[in-house]
Write a protein that holds these residues in place. Structure first.
Motif, PDB file in Angstrom:
ATOM      1  N   SER A  77      39.399  31.151  36.898  1.00 26.86           N
ATOM      2  CA  SER A  77      38.060  30.598  37.086  1.00 26.86           C
ATOM      3  C   SER A  77      37.797  30.280  38.555  1.00 26.86           C
ATOM      4  O   SER A  77      36.669  30.426  39.039  1.00 26.86           O
ATOM      5  N   GLN A  78      38.844  29.850  39.277  1.00 23.50           N
ATOM      6  CA  GLN A  78      38.675  29.568  40.700  1.00 23.50           C
ATOM      7  C   GLN A  78      38.451  30.844  41.500  1.00 23.50           C
ATOM      8  O   GLN A  78      37.832  30.834  42.561  1.00 23.50           O
ATOM      9  N   LEU A 101      32.625  30.417  31.914  1.00 24.44           N
ATOM     10  CA  LEU A 101      33.933  31.056  31.810  1.00 24.44           C
ATOM     11  C   LEU A 101      35.015  30.026  31.532  1.00 24.44           C
ATOM     12  O   LEU A 101      35.921  30.266  30.711  1.00 24.44           O
ATOM     13  N   ARG A 102      34.935  28.884  32.202  1.00 20.74           N
ATOM     14  CA  ARG A 102      35.942  27.848  31.985  1.00 20.74           C
ATOM     15  C   ARG A 102      35.896  27.347  30.541  1.00 20.74           C
ATOM     16  O   ARG A 102      36.939  27.044  29.946  1.00 20.74           O
ATOM     17  N   THR A 128      43.142  28.442  35.122  1.00 18.10           N
ATOM     18  CA  THR A 128      42.637  27.658  36.256  1.00 18.10           C
ATOM     19  C   THR A 128      42.383  28.547  37.464  1.00 18.10           C
ATOM     20  O   THR A 128      41.322  28.487  38.100  1.00 18.10           O
ATOM     21  N   LYS A 156      30.671  30.068  36.231  1.00 15.38           N
ATOM     22  CA  LYS A 156      32.050  29.563  36.281  1.00 15.38           C
ATOM     23  C   LYS A 156      32.286  28.540  35.181  1.00 15.38           C
ATOM     24  O   LYS A 156      33.347  28.545  34.531  1.00 15.38           O
ATOM     25  N   ASP A 157      31.330  27.652  34.943  1.00 18.46           N
ATOM     26  CA  ASP A 157      31.465  26.674  33.861  1.00 18.46           C
ATOM     27  C   ASP A 157      31.521  27.366  32.500  1.00 18.46           C
ATOM     28  O   ASP A 157      32.290  26.951  31.615  1.00 18.46           O
ATOM     29  N   ALA A 190      32.689  37.908  35.260  1.00 19.39           N
ATOM     30  CA  ALA A 190      33.200  36.882  34.338  1.00 19.39           C
ATOM     31  C   ALA A 190      33.815  37.530  33.105  1.00 19.39           C
ATOM     32  O   ALA A 190      34.870  37.088  32.610  1.00 19.39           O
ATOM     33  N   TYR A 234      37.767  37.201  31.990  1.00 24.62           N
ATOM     34  CA  TYR A 234      38.142  36.741  30.648  1.00 24.62           C
ATOM     35  C   TYR A 234      38.995  37.790  29.936  1.00 24.62           C
ATOM     36  O   TYR A 234      40.023  37.462  29.324  1.00 24.62           O
ATOM     37  N   LEU A 239      36.612  33.338  40.595  1.00 29.37           N
ATOM     38  CA  LEU A 239      35.326  33.953  40.271  1.00 29.37           C
ATOM     39  C   LEU A 239      34.362  33.956  41.457  1.00 29.37           C
ATOM     40  O   LEU A 239      33.822  34.994  41.846  1.00 29.37           O
TER      41      LEU A 239
END
Length: 861
Positions: A233-234, A267-268, A230, A264-265, A343, A347, A236
């Protein structure tokens, strides 16, 4: 105070206020502002404060190769986070004169043994504290826009919080691993007397304790790494903005924010699959079996099921955003490379921690035996799938698009429909579905199973928005292979099942397609003042030259499924279709116009021509141009009309055989007798044709699983029909040879030749057409799946059948003069051609009796 109480008090002091006191202690120890550091301080420095060097705890064993790119990416991000100049969030009691100084004083008062116990206590306490979300601030999903990004104070505050949250979560992950190691050592020491006296009851008790500890460890790891995902991703968007700098215009910044949210989506989605894997691993730990090692009495063996944390190693080290999409998105977004690179680093950083959370625990529990999946290699299996989906997959490889672009809603729905269709095809398990026409060829394609899996799950495929959970994928694949009749055991829904199963098949059961190599590397970690080395087997997925060649070879392999219809030849195809239709109509018109062709064979050939015309109009005009009906229905109609045309040829060939056998020529029949025989022939044709068609339609419409059987029924009907034609023509040839031999025995010699070379050529072509051999050749050629362009050329060649029929059956030496004379009579009715002069019926009968054989009868046969 007792020593244990002293250690607990110091640990509570150090872990107070969200570990801010510990941050202060570590910063003082590292900066050298505290002179004369004692052994206790060194213990804390090496055991707790050096957690940032854990990503560096990977060294190669006798290998000159560079670390994999993913390790380098993780290290780059670690350096950016650990060396961040952002001040930590304010926390009470962390000032130098407050809790920090008190903690240092308490630390120096401990003995060496107490320092070691303190380190153990801190590892467990800090992990527990972070699991209950007290070490990180409560995070709301920040929606970044131009206002919030350009507000330095807000951005700085959120970035500071996220950075320190990631640092504390990473420290907690390391601490939880070390805590489990300490607990395992204590568990072994505490159970040493029990190990000397093995007992089934005691072994079961130990197994229950061990399973509970493993389940607890994995549950804690899930929570920690879920928090890490969480916050990662925040992190990024603000971290990327900090690197880019505020030098873009408002319009550019607006587009950049929109694209970053898309990254971001993505990566999430990747991190969600990792967290889901950990959740499933924690549930599977409850089912581990523990038994005594017979080779080493007193030691135990852990038997893990197939679905265990060992599958986590198959998670890719990098999502390959940068490699696959940077060049594609460069025109749209100049900062695309930096976006995807960051990203990838986030990861890889996250992947490193949860990977070692699994690997290092494995090496702590002694001998582990894993269940093997007893299934052979699937590299050479084939499946019959929908060609529209194959075309979509190939187009995605041939013309990849930037994922930052908004896909049309129809394209998104098309991908979902394709995933469902492919899964239906995979469940049917049909290795090859017979193709009865070119239209059917464009409906189904026989594709290698591993190649299909790679096309579906590669970066450009249709599974980009489906999280990759390796444990769930193996569960679904095992359900698919081991329980083919019970798909209720699937964990994935119907829309995502093809993605899930394809990933497991590709990674575990496609040896010829796999680019993953198993290599051994040495890792180390620190336990207090001890350095512990372990040799760990990992899966190397770095992009080597061999991997790139493998990827290119797969891409080239898909090109054979490209272009089921060639756009550049579309005008030529339309021209051929029009010519075919014109000549078929011309042939049918001639048979209807000339009275001499209205005998029984002529009516049967006319029915054959009308059937072929209807087939062309349905498949090449109505469907190809108007798009109706749907493709499966159009294939059924096309196959049924192909079968009907074969049955008309059966009737014609039988009449030829019957005429020769009974020495009764077609023009000797009376009109009433011709009509009666034709009605009987129509009935004989329609009855078997209706039976076959009803059976095929019933099978195909009842269930998708019966598609192959419906095609087999139609193909069997066509094959039997063509075989009947060949038998009739063979009997005709046999009777001709037998009569010729009998004539020679009677020493009857005739100077007339049987036929000229031109007539022999015409009769040969007629025999091929009437036998239906051309239909079998065309159908057989269509079975050669995977060579779409060549089959397309074959389809074009079949469009010249209309002109060939016109030439062979109309432009011959008997029919063409009659047609020519009838046409000439239109222009000049008074000009009567030779042979048509007015005369008495007696003279006409005498002339006919003098003829050895009617020229038209010869041409008709």
């Amino acid at each position: 105070m007792q020593p244990a109480g002293v250690v607990a008090a110091v640990a509570a002091l150090l872990a107070a206020n969200g570990t801010s006191v510990l941050d202060c202690v570590c910063s003082h120890l590292k900066s050298g502002r505290i002179s004369g550091s004692s052994f206790r301080e060194v213990i804390v420095l090496s055991g707790y404060c050096d957690y940032e060097d854990w990503p560096l705890g990977f060294i190669t064993c006798g290998s000159p190769e560079q670390p994999p790119p993913a390790w380098s990416a993780a290290q780059r991000l670690a350096d950016r986070i650990w060396d961040s100049e952002l001040p930590p969030p304010p926390a009470g009691g962390a000032e130098e004169g407050g809790g920090c100084a008190g903690a240092l004083a308490q630390l120096r008062s401990l003995t060496d043994h107490e320092s070691s116990e303190l380190l153990q206590e801190l590892d467990c306490r800090i992990a527990d504290d972070c699991i209950h979300s007290r070490c990180v601030p409560r995070l709301n999903n920040m929606e970044w826009n131009m206002t919030t990004l350009q507000a330095d104070d807000l951005r700085h505050h959120i970035l500071s919080q996220s950075v320190h949250a990631v640092r504390r979560i990473a420290r907690a992950v390391v601490g939880r691993v070390r805590c489990e190691r300490w607990r395992h050592l204590q568990f072994k020491w505490r159970n040493e007397p029990v190990r000397r006296l093995p007992s089934c009851a005691r072994l079961q008790a130990q197994a229950a304790v061990l399973r509970e500890r493993l389940s607890s460890y994995w549950r804690d790891s899930v929570q920690l790494l879920s928090l890490g995902a969480t916050h990662a991703s925040q992190l990024l968007v603000p971290l990327a903005f900090k690197s880019m700098g505020n030098h873009a215009s408002d319009q550019q910044l607006h587009g950049w924010i929109k694209d970053m949210e898309r990254v971001k989506d993505m990566l999430r989605t990747k991190l969600t699959g990792c967290v889901q894997d950990l959740q499933l691993a924690s549930k599977q730990a409850e089912h581990y079996e523990v038994e005594e090692d017979k080779d080493r009495p007193g030691n135990s063996i852990i038997r893990r099921p197939l679905l265990s944390e060992r599958l986590l190693r198959y998670q890719p080290w990098s999502p390959s955003f940068d490699d696959d999409f940077s060049a594609l998105c460069k025109e749209r977004q100049p900062e695309a490379s930096q976006m995807f690179s960051l990203a990838d680093e986030l990861y890889a950083f996250h992947r490193f921690y949860w990977y070692h959370a699994a690997e290092r625990i494995d090496s702590s529990y002694g001998k582990i035996v894993d269940e093997e999946w007893q299934l052979e290699d699937r590299s050479h299996d084939t499946l019959s799938v929908d060609t529209d989906c194959v075309q979509l997959l190939v187009n995605a490889l041939d013309h990849p698009t930037c994922p930052l672009e908004d896909l049309p809603l129809e394209a998104v729905k098309q991908r979902e429909r394709c995933r469902e269709q492919l899964w239906d095809d995979v469940v049917q398990r049909s290795p090859h579905i017979p193709v009865t026409s070119y239209l059917a060829y464009t409906q189904r394609a026989n594709v290698n199973l591993c190649l299909l899996a790679w096309m579906a799950v590669n970066s450009y495929g249709i599974c980009q928005d489906v999280p990759f959970s390796m444990i769930q994928s193996v569960h679904d694949a095992r359900c698919y292979f081991d329980s083919p009749d019970d798909q209720s055991c699937l964990q994935s829904n119907a829309t995502e099942a093809i993605c899930s199963v394809s990933r497991a098949i590709l990674l575990l059961k496609c040896h010829d397609f796999s680019s993953i190599k198993t290599s051994h590397n040495c890792t180390y970690t620190t336990l207090g003042s001890l350095w512990v080395y372990s040799r760990t087997s990992i899966l190397d997925q770095k992009l080597t030259e061999q991997t790139l060649n493998y990827k290119n070879s797969l891409t080239n392999a898909t090109l054979k499924y490209k272009d089921f219809k060639i756009d550049s030849l579309k005008p030529l195809e339309i021209s051929f279709i029009l010519i075919n239709i014109i000549f078929r109509f011309s042939t049918a018109g001639v048979y209807m116009y000339l009275p001499q062709l209205r005998n029984l064979p002529g009516k049967i050939l006319l029915s054959f021509q009308i059937t072929c015309i209807v087939q062309i109009l349905c498949s090449e005009v109505v469907y190809r141009m108007a798009g109706v009906p749907d493709l499966p229905t159009a294939v059924l109609i096309d196959s049924a009309l192909t079968l009907l045309s074969c049955f008309w040829l059966n009737s014609f060939c039988y009449q030829m055989y019957a005429c020769v056998r009974h020495l009764r020529l077609p023009d000797q029949l009376l009109p009433a007798e011709v009509s009666q025989l034709f009605r009987r022939e129509v009935l004989c044709v329609l009855i078997p044709w209706s039976i076959v068609c009803v059976a095929a339609v019933a099978l195909e419409k009842t269930s998708k699983y019966y598609l192959i059987y419906s095609r087999v029924v139609v193909l069997a009907g066509i094959s039997v029909s063509v075989a009947f034609n060949l038998v009739c023509l063979g009997l005709l040839g046999y009777m001709y040879l037998r009569n010729r031999c009998s004539m020679r025995r009677l020493e009857i010699v005739d100077n007339k030749k049987f036929a000229s070379k031109k007539e022999c050529l015409f009769m040969s072509v007629k025999a091929i057409i009437l036998s239906g051999t051309g239909i079998i050749i065309r159908i057989g050629f269509h079975q050669a799946q995977g060579i779409a362009q060549v089959v397309y050329y074959m389809h074009l060649v079949t469009m010249v059948q209309g002109p060939v029929l016109f030439v062979c059956f109309v432009c011959n030496g008997t029919t063409l003069p009659i047609l020519k004379n009838r046409i000439l009579l239109w222009w000049n009715p008074t000009n009567i051609p030779a042979g048509l002069e007015l005369c008495s019926a007696a003279e006409r009968n005498l002339a006919r009796r003098n003829n050895e054989q009617s020229p038209f009868s010869e041409s008709s046969l």
